[in-house]
Scaffold this active site. Structure first.
Site, PDB file in Angstrom:
ATOM      1  CG  HIS A 139      -2.182   1.010   1.176  1.00 60.62           C
ATOM      2  ND1 HIS A 139      -2.076   2.095   0.841  1.00 60.62           N
ATOM      3  CD2 HIS A 139      -3.362   0.047   0.613  1.00 60.62           C
ATOM      4  CE1 HIS A 139      -3.217   2.478   0.727  1.00 60.62           C
ATOM      5  NE2 HIS A 139      -4.318   1.836   0.648  1.00 60.62           N
ATOM      6  CG  HIS A 140       1.751   5.381  -2.633  1.00 65.97           C
ATOM      7  ND1 HIS A 140       1.901   6.179  -1.927  1.00 65.97           N
ATOM      8  CD2 HIS A 140       1.979   5.521  -3.501  1.00 65.97           C
ATOM      9  CE1 HIS A 140       3.405   6.907  -3.114  1.00 65.97           C
ATOM     10  NE2 HIS A 140       2.991   6.259  -3.890  1.00 65.97           N
ATOM     11  CB  ALA A 141      -0.661   4.045   3.491  1.00 64.62           C
ATOM     12  CG  ASN A 328       3.705   7.792   1.115  1.00 67.83           C
ATOM     13  OD1 ASN A 328       3.742   8.445  -0.154  1.00 67.83           O
ATOM     14  ND2 ASN A 328       2.892   7.110   2.427  1.00 67.83           N
TER      15      ASN A 328
END
Length: 482
Positions: A139-141, A328
């Protein structure tokens, strides 16, 4: 002591991580590895068992409202590793189609939030450029491309020196005006002019960003799709030396060359798409129609790493107070492409060079990141995600470029032929990722297959690079490679 333990067990998600895991985006990362040997699943599982607890995000769960990471002491690695059965009678071409379909299918299944948000898929079947494929999905999280790539590279070693870590290209420092000799008044004038230009460019970019959120849309073209579509993932490997040859001859950066190649490929793809449409309709491309094509508004979101340099070591990223920052820490540039056929392919390079130089002389990336954090804290995650989604819906595509290892690397005895990173969950129909690896540049595309032909687009990208190289050689421009 008790409070400290609780802080380690519960860590708030960063504003950008919260945005990526919202249902309207739910963004994920897929990285495809081509291996030069068959993959031993037991070796992969044993390695994960040794390393997974060293990286907090990979042994943490999202809480129910998606605002905190909850550290877990139990990670059943076997539940994260998948080895599907593949028909041994499949040809290389059939296997390549199978791999593309397989990756598309797993991205349509949400990651299981009852366990850490990552998976490893091992496909032991031969393709045209690898003996086996390994796909990491997360997941990009968990983090952006720089974070995830740095984590993966920390587990690899040079194939030529099994005890040595992989090395990444080091950015060259540019000479500052402050260190140049000259009349001080002249330097002062340069600084003032540069500052005024910086402020003006930032104001213009800020206005264009706000306009894109509220009303400024890209033209509907055969590259622009609708949100929610399944993505197809494909890649193409080209020569990094060819890109460096063009870079040195045109006195620009590798990023500039890649943007020029992208503009040329998009132009060729669109013109051929419209030609095909006209042939099917029995009409020709009239001058008015040609003029309309030349006035197409087609913009890309270019992802920018806000860290001080490129890929970082995991130790630096995990250190508290570090400027490198795990997670991120990215922003975007709104970059317009000019869709116009050029008889000289080097014109595409000149076009993007002038535009990207102006974009670099702007603070818009920091303003977008700071503004996003402010909106999340002041108005809530839903408002921030609505703004981010609107920008993506009103633009056509997304581009990212990452520097990879300068030499071939291996993962626990598995020499890696290529890395092909990509992303899913964005509402755009097209994303392009570039990643350098040894003497290669890997081009990864994720497309809506109902709108865009991924293989045709890869062909155009490869052909555009070849045309630029030939133009350099024909003109006799300096073409040393370094």
């Amino acid at each position: 002591m008790e409070k400290k333990m609780k802080e380690e067990e519960e860590e708030p998600l960063s504003p950008m991580a919260r945005a990526f895991q919202e249902p309207s985006i739910d963004c994920g990362i897929v990285i495809k590895f081509g291996c030069k040997t068959k993959i031993n699943p037991d070796v992969i599982v044993d390695s994960l068992k040794l390393n997974v607890f060293k990286h907090p995000r990979f042994c943490s769960l999202l809480d129910d409202d998606g605002t905190k990471w909850l550290r877990t002491d139990v990670v059943n690695v076997e539940e994260h590793v998948f080895v599907p059965d593949i028909d041994p009678k499949l040809t290389e071409e059939d296997v390549e189609w199978f791999v593309e379909d397989y990756i598309s299918s797993i991205t349509m299944i949400p990651l299981d939030r009852t366990k850490p948000l990552w998976e490893v898929h091992i496909l032991n079947a031969k393709t045209s450029d690898a003996e086996a494929i390994c796909v990491i999905r997360c997941h990009h999280a968990l983090g952006d491309g720089v974070s995830i790539l740095s984590l993966i590279l920390a587990s690899t070693r040079k194939t030529s020196e099994p005890e040595a870590f992989s090395t990444l290209p080091v950015p060259k420092c540019r000479e500052s005006y402050n260190h140049r000799r000259g009349f001080s008044f002249f330097r002062l004038v340069l600084v003032v002019c540069s500052t005024v230009r910086l402020i003006w460019n930032t104001l213009v970019d800020s206005f264009l960003c706000m306009a894109t959120i509220f009303f400024l849309k890209d033209t509907d073209t055969p590259l622009k799709g609708k949100p929610g579509a399944i993505k197809k993932f494909s890649h193409r490997i080209v020569s990094l030396d060819d890109i460096k040859l063009i870079k040195n001859a045109m006195e620009m950066t590798i990023n500039d060359v890649l943007l020029g190649v992208t503009e040329a490929a998009l132009t060729r793809y669109l013109h051929q798409s419209y030609d095909k449409t006209n042939e099917e309709a029995g009409t020709s491309l009239t001058p008015n129609r040609q003029d309309l094509l030349d006035r197409i508004r087609l913009r890309s979101l270019i992802v920018v790493n806000l860290r001080p340099t490129g890929s970082q070591s995991i130790a630096d990223m995990m250190a508290k107070g570090s400027k490198c920052r795990w997670g991120n820490y990215i922003s975007v540039i709104l970059f317009p492409f000019t869709i116009a056929l050029q008889s000289d392919p080097l014109v595409y390079l000149s076009n993007v060079k002038s535009m990207i130089d102006r974009k670099k002389n702007s603070l818009i990336t920091y303003i977008i990141y700071t503004f996003s954090e402010f909106v999340i804290k002041a108005f809530g995650i839903n408002v921030a995600v609505a703004f981010q989604r609107k920008i993506m819906l009103n633009t056509t595509m997304c581009i990212s470029n990452l520097p990879g290892p300068t030499e071939e690397v291996s993962f626990h005895g598995h020499p890696i032929a290529y890395f092909a990173p990509s992303i899913y969950g964005l509402p755009q129909a097209l994303t392009i990722h570039y990643l350098s690896y040894a003497n290669k540049m890997i081009i990864s595309v994720a497309v809506d297959p109902m709108i865009i032909d991924a293989h045709k687009l890869c062909d155009e990208l490869e052909e555009s690079l070849k045309n630029m190289k030939l133009a350099i050689l024909e003109k006799g421009l300096p073409n040393h490679v370094n």
